[in-house]
Design an enzyme around this catalytic site. Structure first.
Site, PDB file in Angstrom:
ATOM      1  N   TYR A 155       0.838  -1.211   0.000  1.00 50.49           N
ATOM      2  CA  TYR A 155       0.000   0.000   0.000  1.00 50.49           C
ATOM      3  C   TYR A 155       0.870   1.258   0.000  1.00 50.49           C
ATOM      4  O   TYR A 155       0.664   2.180  -0.805  1.00 50.49           O
ATOM      5  CB  TYR A 155      -0.922  -0.044   1.224  1.00 50.49           C
TER       6      TYR A 155
HETATM    7  N1  LIG Z   1      -8.823   6.286   6.241  1.00 49.82           N
HETATM    8  C1  LIG Z   1      -7.529   6.449   6.519  1.00 49.82           C
HETATM    9  O1  LIG Z   1      -7.082   6.212   7.657  1.00 49.82           O
HETATM   10  C2  LIG Z   1      -6.593   6.946   5.456  1.00 49.82           C
HETATM   11  C3  LIG Z   1      -5.313   7.358   5.848  1.00 49.82           C
HETATM   12  C4  LIG Z   1      -4.437   7.806   4.865  1.00 49.82           C
HETATM   13  C5  LIG Z   1      -4.830   7.866   3.557  1.00 49.82           C
HETATM   14  N2  LIG Z   1      -6.092   7.462   3.208  1.00 49.82           N
HETATM   15  C6  LIG Z   1      -6.461   7.541   1.800  1.00 49.82           C
HETATM   16  O2  LIG Z   1      -7.670   8.280   1.727  1.00 49.82           O
HETATM   17  C7  LIG Z   1      -8.457   7.792   0.637  1.00 49.82           C
HETATM   18  C8  LIG Z   1      -9.835   7.397   1.126  1.00 49.82           C
HETATM   19  O3  LIG Z   1      -9.708   6.423   2.145  1.00 49.82           O
HETATM   20  P1  LIG Z   1     -10.986   5.937   2.948  1.00 49.82           P
HETATM   21  O4  LIG Z   1     -10.506   5.300   4.211  1.00 49.82           O
HETATM   22  O5  LIG Z   1     -11.986   7.026   3.001  1.00 49.82           O
HETATM   23  O6  LIG Z   1     -11.498   4.758   1.969  1.00 49.82           O
HETATM   24  P2  LIG Z   1     -12.863   3.918   1.984  1.00 49.82           P
HETATM   25  O7  LIG Z   1     -13.714   4.265   3.151  1.00 49.82           O
HETATM   26  O8  LIG Z   1     -12.447   2.491   1.811  1.00 49.82           O
HETATM   27  O9  LIG Z   1     -13.556   4.410   0.632  1.00 49.82           O
HETATM   28  C9  LIG Z   1     -12.903   4.139  -0.574  1.00 49.82           C
HETATM   29  C10 LIG Z   1     -13.657   4.779  -1.710  1.00 49.82           C
HETATM   30  O10 LIG Z   1     -12.944   4.502  -2.919  1.00 49.82           O
HETATM   31  C11 LIG Z   1     -13.847   3.926  -3.855  1.00 49.82           C
HETATM   32  N3  LIG Z   1     -13.112   3.057  -4.755  1.00 49.82           N
HETATM   33  C12 LIG Z   1     -12.313   2.001  -4.462  1.00 49.82           C
HETATM   34  N4  LIG Z   1     -11.794   1.482  -5.588  1.00 49.82           N
HETATM   35  C13 LIG Z   1     -12.276   2.228  -6.621  1.00 49.82           C
HETATM   36  C14 LIG Z   1     -12.114   2.192  -8.025  1.00 49.82           C
HETATM   37  N5  LIG Z   1     -11.338   1.272  -8.624  1.00 49.82           N
HETATM   38  N6  LIG Z   1     -12.757   3.118  -8.771  1.00 49.82           N
HETATM   39  C15 LIG Z   1     -13.544   4.053  -8.201  1.00 49.82           C
HETATM   40  N7  LIG Z   1     -13.740   4.143  -6.870  1.00 49.82           N
HETATM   41  C16 LIG Z   1     -13.118   3.225  -6.091  1.00 49.82           C
HETATM   42  C17 LIG Z   1     -14.906   3.243  -3.028  1.00 49.82           C
HETATM   43  O11 LIG Z   1     -16.092   3.112  -3.819  1.00 49.82           O
HETATM   44  P3  LIG Z   1     -17.148   1.926  -3.539  1.00 49.82           P
HETATM   45  O12 LIG Z   1     -17.368   1.876  -2.068  1.00 49.82           O
HETATM   46  O13 LIG Z   1     -18.335   2.324  -4.335  1.00 49.82           O
HETATM   47  O14 LIG Z   1     -16.483   0.682  -4.024  1.00 49.82           O
HETATM   48  C18 LIG Z   1     -15.056   4.247  -1.891  1.00 49.82           C
HETATM   49  O15 LIG Z   1     -15.886   5.315  -2.308  1.00 49.82           O
HETATM   50  C19 LIG Z   1      -7.666   6.653   0.012  1.00 49.82           C
HETATM   51  O16 LIG Z   1      -6.873   7.155  -1.034  1.00 49.82           O
HETATM   52  C20 LIG Z   1      -6.775   6.190   1.158  1.00 49.82           C
HETATM   53  O17 LIG Z   1      -5.615   5.551   0.692  1.00 49.82           O
HETATM   54  C21 LIG Z   1      -6.990   7.004   4.137  1.00 49.82           C
END
Ligand SMILES: NC(=O)c1ccc[n+]([C@@H]2O[C@H](COP(=O)([O-])OP(=O)(O)OC[C@H]3O[C@@H](n4cnc5c(N)ncnc54)[C@H](OP(=O)(O)O)[C@@H]3O)[C@@H](O)[C@H]2O)c1
Length: 249
Positions: A155
């Site tokens: 990741y």
């Molecule tokens: N949460 C954290 O602690 C954290 C920390 C650092 C960075 N981030 C980054 O922040 C971002 C969001 O994280 P999150 O925790 O909010 O994620 P999340 O809750 O898992 O949500 C992920 C989103 O991405 C969409 N998605 C996944 N694969 C996709 C694809 N191939 N095409 C289009 N949409 C896609 C999902 O859509 P569906 O649900 O419709 O599939 C969902 O809307 C990511 O880039 C993650 O790496 C998160």
């Protein structure tokens, strides 16, 4: 967005989590927002309803960012609804935390195509529009590219590649007035991290203890930063990768 000319934003992966928070924050600044999702239409429709209930403009569009045809359709729908796209937030990503020995080729393909290829394809599509004179791309990376947590090798490698892509793309697209930046969120409470069992875990306690601001992040923490980077107030900022993690490093 004070003094800005940007009006149409695509936020990838905005059906939940950080993407949903970012979509709502951009809508509050007056941008028309395309709420992209891959599978969960209901979540995306809820985000659209939240935005439109407050008088904002938004539509939900299904597309897998890892496929060129889907990305082309996403931009086509956005442009048909609201005109040229001048804000792109590459937020969609997938992650697994696993020891090195458990990384499979299939998982490598899944993470690299969504996290890195997806970011490249959407940025290409934005730049392919010949009717924009300025634009802002904001890539959502992770503070993990600074903290390098155990079991995050695949990741974090995918997101480190996103950081590098951000810097090079900014050089390439700068002459066209297209700025490209990235933010590095810290661990945050989202559907994604809940599914991994992060809230309440020992890992979370350790991260909070190492975070100067002493808590886990929330989807509301990132919208204002992204809205700033999207706005003309950030007109002199490009090729930057900004840590937004409550000081965790
Ligand atoms: N949460 C954290 O602690 C954290 C920390 C650092 C960075 N981030 C980054 O922040 C971002 C969001 O994280 P999150 O925790 O909010 O994620 P999340 O809750 O898992 O949500 C992920 C989103 O991405 C969409 N998605 C996944 N694969 C996709 C694809 N191939 N095409 C289009 N949409 C896609 C999902 O859509 P569906 O649900 O419709 O599939 C969902 O809307 C990511 O880039 C993650 O790496 C998160």
């Amino acid at each position: 967005m004070s003094g800005n000319t940007t009006r149409t934003a695509i936020v990838t992966g905005a059906s939940k989590g950080l993407g949903a928070g970012i979509a709502k924050a951009l809508a509050e600044t007056g941008a028309a927002v395309v709420v992209n999702y891959r599978g969960h239409a209901e979540g995306a429709e809820r985000v659209v309803e939240d935005i439109t209930a407050k008088g904002g403009r938004a539509i939900a569009v299904q597309a897998d960012v890892a496929g060129r045809e889907d990305v082309s359709r996403l931009f086509g729908r956005a442009r048909a609804a609201y005109g040229p796209v001048d804000v792109l937030v590459n937020n969609a990503a997938v992650a697994t935390f696993a020891p090195l020995s458990d990384i499979t080729e299939a998982e490598f393909q899944r993470e690299m195509t969504t996290n890195l290829l997806g970011t490249i394809l959407t940025t290409q599509a934005l730049a392919a529009q010949d009717d924009i004179t300025s634009a802002s791309v904001i890539n959502v990376s992770t503070a993990g590219t600074v903290t390098h947590p155990l079991y995050s090798s695949l990741y974090v490698a995918s997101k480190s590649a996103v950081n590098a892509f951000t810097i090079v793309a900014a050089k390439e697209l700068g002459p066209r007035g297209i700025r490209v930046n990235a933010i590095m969120p810290g661990p945050s409470d989202t559907e994604g991290t809940r599914a991994m069992g992060y809230p309440g875990s020992d890992q979370e306690a350790q991260a909070i203890a190492a975070t100067p601001l002493g808590r886990t992040g929330s989807p509301d923490d990132y919208g204002p930063l992204v809205a700033f980077l999207a706005s003309d107030d950030a007109r002199w900022i490009t090729g930057d990768v900004i840590l937004a993690s409550g000081g965790l490093r």
